[in-house]
Design a protein around this motif. Structure first.
Motif, short mmCIF file in Angstrom:
data_model
loop_
_atom_site.label_atom_id
_atom_site.label_comp_id
_atom_site.label_asym_id
_atom_site.label_seq_id
_atom_site.Cartn_x
_atom_site.Cartn_y
_atom_site.Cartn_z
N ASN A 136 -8.76 0.43 3.23
CA ASN A 136 -9.27 0.70 4.68
C ASN A 136 -9.77 1.62 5.49
O ASN A 136 -9.18 3.00 5.34
CB ASN A 136 -7.50 0.62 5.40
CG ASN A 136 -6.57 -0.90 4.49
OD1 ASN A 136 -7.36 -2.15 5.49
ND2 ASN A 136 -6.05 -0.81 4.21
N ASN B 151 0.97 -1.81 0.24
CA ASN B 151 -0.09 0.00 0.22
C ASN B 151 0.34 1.28 0.09
O ASN B 151 2.48 1.02 0.73
CB ASN B 151 -1.11 -0.25 1.47
CG ASN B 151 -1.94 -1.14 1.16
OD1 ASN B 151 -2.26 -1.24 -0.11
ND2 ASN B 151 -2.52 -1.30 2.04
N LEU C 100 -5.20 -9.26 10.45
CA LEU C 100 -3.87 -8.90 11.13
C LEU C 100 -4.09 -9.69 12.51
O LEU C 100 -3.67 -10.37 13.22
CB LEU C 100 -2.58 -8.77 10.56
CG LEU C 100 -2.51 -8.29 9.22
CD1 LEU C 100 -1.85 -7.12 8.40
CD2 LEU C 100 -2.34 -9.34 8.58
N THR C 101 -4.12 -8.40 12.84
CA THR C 101 -3.98 -8.66 14.60
C THR C 101 -5.57 -8.24 15.13
O THR C 101 -5.71 -8.06 16.26
CB THR C 101 -3.22 -8.11 15.55
OG1 THR C 101 -3.84 -6.70 15.19
CG2 THR C 101 -1.56 -8.09 14.84
N THR C 102 -7.33 -7.57 14.53
CA THR C 102 -7.40 -7.12 14.79
C THR C 102 -8.97 -7.77 14.60
O THR C 102 -8.99 -8.47 12.84
CB THR C 102 -7.74 -5.72 14.31
OG1 THR C 102 -8.10 -5.25 13.30
CG2 THR C 102 -6.83 -4.57 15.11
C1 DTB Z 1 -4.91 -3.76 3.69
O1 DTB Z 1 -5.11 -3.33 2.80
N1 DTB Z 1 -5.40 -4.38 4.28
C2 DTB Z 1 -4.67 -5.61 5.21
C3 DTB Z 1 -4.25 -6.39 4.33
N2 DTB Z 1 -4.43 -5.24 3.20
C4 DTB Z 1 -3.02 -6.77 4.68
C5 DTB Z 1 -4.62 -5.32 6.44
C6 DTB Z 1 -5.35 -4.24 7.23
C7 DTB Z 1 -5.19 -4.80 9.06
C8 DTB Z 1 -6.00 -4.31 10.00
C9 DTB Z 1 -5.26 -4.24 11.01
C10 DTB Z 1 -5.11 -5.31 11.95
O2 DTB Z 1 -5.60 -6.14 12.13
O3 DTB Z 1 -3.34 -5.37 12.62
#
Ligand code: DTB
Ligand code: SAM
Ligand code: SF4
Length: 329
Positions: free
Chosen positions: A237, A168, A306-308
């Protein structure tokens, strides 16, 4: 010097064409036009280019969590901040494949694998290659986001069959340095060029709600829409405010700016998949429906990002069904 062509709202015939030759002024004019005109135009272009009652489903998995040397102010996986994110080594191939099978059973079409790296080490690439091959053999499209790549690494990923690379630009070039100090905007563009050169499809977007001005969102969209060719996939996002990160208490932005960003993206990049990405867990169903109307046609699907948190799969399927939207096959 701006010309008349720049300051008049481009007509539907002009905007419906695939071009990378947008001017910044045109992008700004499209973004700031009256809301009904913006959404009407975006929805019309959406209907001309896609089955507007279909959404693409991508499931995300964190194959290497936390401990990242970069200092992205939004990210709980940065080692610079004290956050909730676990620090784990690169997952084993069979564990990733197990998760891919579940994603496939649940109806996902693409499997996106994220790693909290500034860039992969050459020694990791072999394992990533076997992960990609195994996930593909389950009948899923593959996407990876592993940080900055060298040419050699990108070629190795492409050879393993990686379909998409997510990288991104996140925000405008000007605002970028307020958010990240350990790399610059051009580093991002450089990897994107390397990814294209290796023949992979590009997934590139960013985040709204980091305290940026609407001019930054315009510049961000301008950067994406003047890429030639456009990224095939554009994740938008909404900032997930994570405890411990510098943006934990960011004021964010309102829903209107999110819809404007999606609608403008749809107009500028008519054939790209626009993904309503992080932040859906905090969005109302009305807002999500509005984003789909404005041209968003992809989501992250699965209980976790990913973490949320992400909305539960059953909840998403219910929402899509109530809207008459089908998952793309
Ligand atoms: C993207 O644009 N959004 C995703 C992915 N590419 C890898 C990641 C979002 C992460 C949100 C915060 C988390 O869960 O840590
Ligand atoms: N480390 C790699 C990189 O930065 O390219 C890959 C993983 S990184 C987490 C992928 C993207 O997730 C970031 O570019 C950013 O757009 C998005 N992201 C990370 N944390 C986020 C957050 N708290 N809210 C919204 N989006 C976020
Ligand atoms: Fe690292 Fe990516 Fe998070 Fe930045 S966004 S800290 S590069 S994992």
């Amino acid at each position: 010097m701006s010309t008349d062509k720049d300051t008049k709202i481009p007509t539907a015939e002009q905007t419906g064409k695939i071009t990378s030759k947008w001017t910044r002024k045109q992008v700004s004019t499209i973004y700031h036009q009256a809301f009904n005109d913006l959404v009407y135009c975006a929805h019309s272009i959406f209907r001309e280019n896609f089955n507007h009652n279909e959404v693409q489903l991508s499931t995300l998995i964190n194959i290497k969590s936390g401990g990242c040397p970069e200092d992205c102010a939004y990210c709980p996986q940065s080692a610079h901040y004290e956050s909730h994110a676990e620090v784990t080594p690169l997952m084993e191939v069979d564990k990733v494949v197990e998760a891919a099978k579940v994603a496939k059973q649940n109806g996902a079409k693409r499997f996106c694998m994220g790693a909290a790296w500034r860039s992969p080490k050459d020694k990791d690439i072999k394992k990533i290659q076997s992960i990609i091959k195994s996930v593909k053999s389950e009948g899923l499209e593959t996407c990876a986001t592993l940080g900055m790549l060298s040419e050699q690494q990108a070629i190795a990923l492409a050879e393993a069959g990686l379909d998409y690379y997510n990288h991104n630009i996140d925000t405008s070039p000007e605002y970028y340095e307020k958010i990240i100090s350990t790399r610059n905007f051009n580093d991002r563009l450089n990897t994107l060029e390397i990814v294209r050169g290796a023949g992979m499809k590009v997934c590139c977007g960013g985040i709204v709600g980091m305290g940026e001005a609407s001019d930054d969102r315009v510049d961000f969209l301008y950067e994406l829409a003047t890429m030639d060719p456009h990224p095939e996939s554009v994740p938008i996002n909404m900032l997930v405010r994570s405890e411990g990160t510098p943006l934990e208490n960011s004021v964010g932005t309102d829903w209107l700016q999110l819809v404007r960003t999606i609608a403008t993206g749809r107009i500028l990049m008519p054939m790209s998949y626009i993904r309503l990405s992080a932040g859906r867990a905090e969005m109302s169903e009305e807002l999500q429906a509005f984003c789909f109307f404005a041209g968003a046609n992809s989501i992250f699907y699965g209980d976790k990002l990913l973490t949320t948190e992400n909305p539960e799969t059953q909840k998403d399927l219910r929402l899509l069904s109530r809207l008459g939207i089908s998952p793309q096959h």
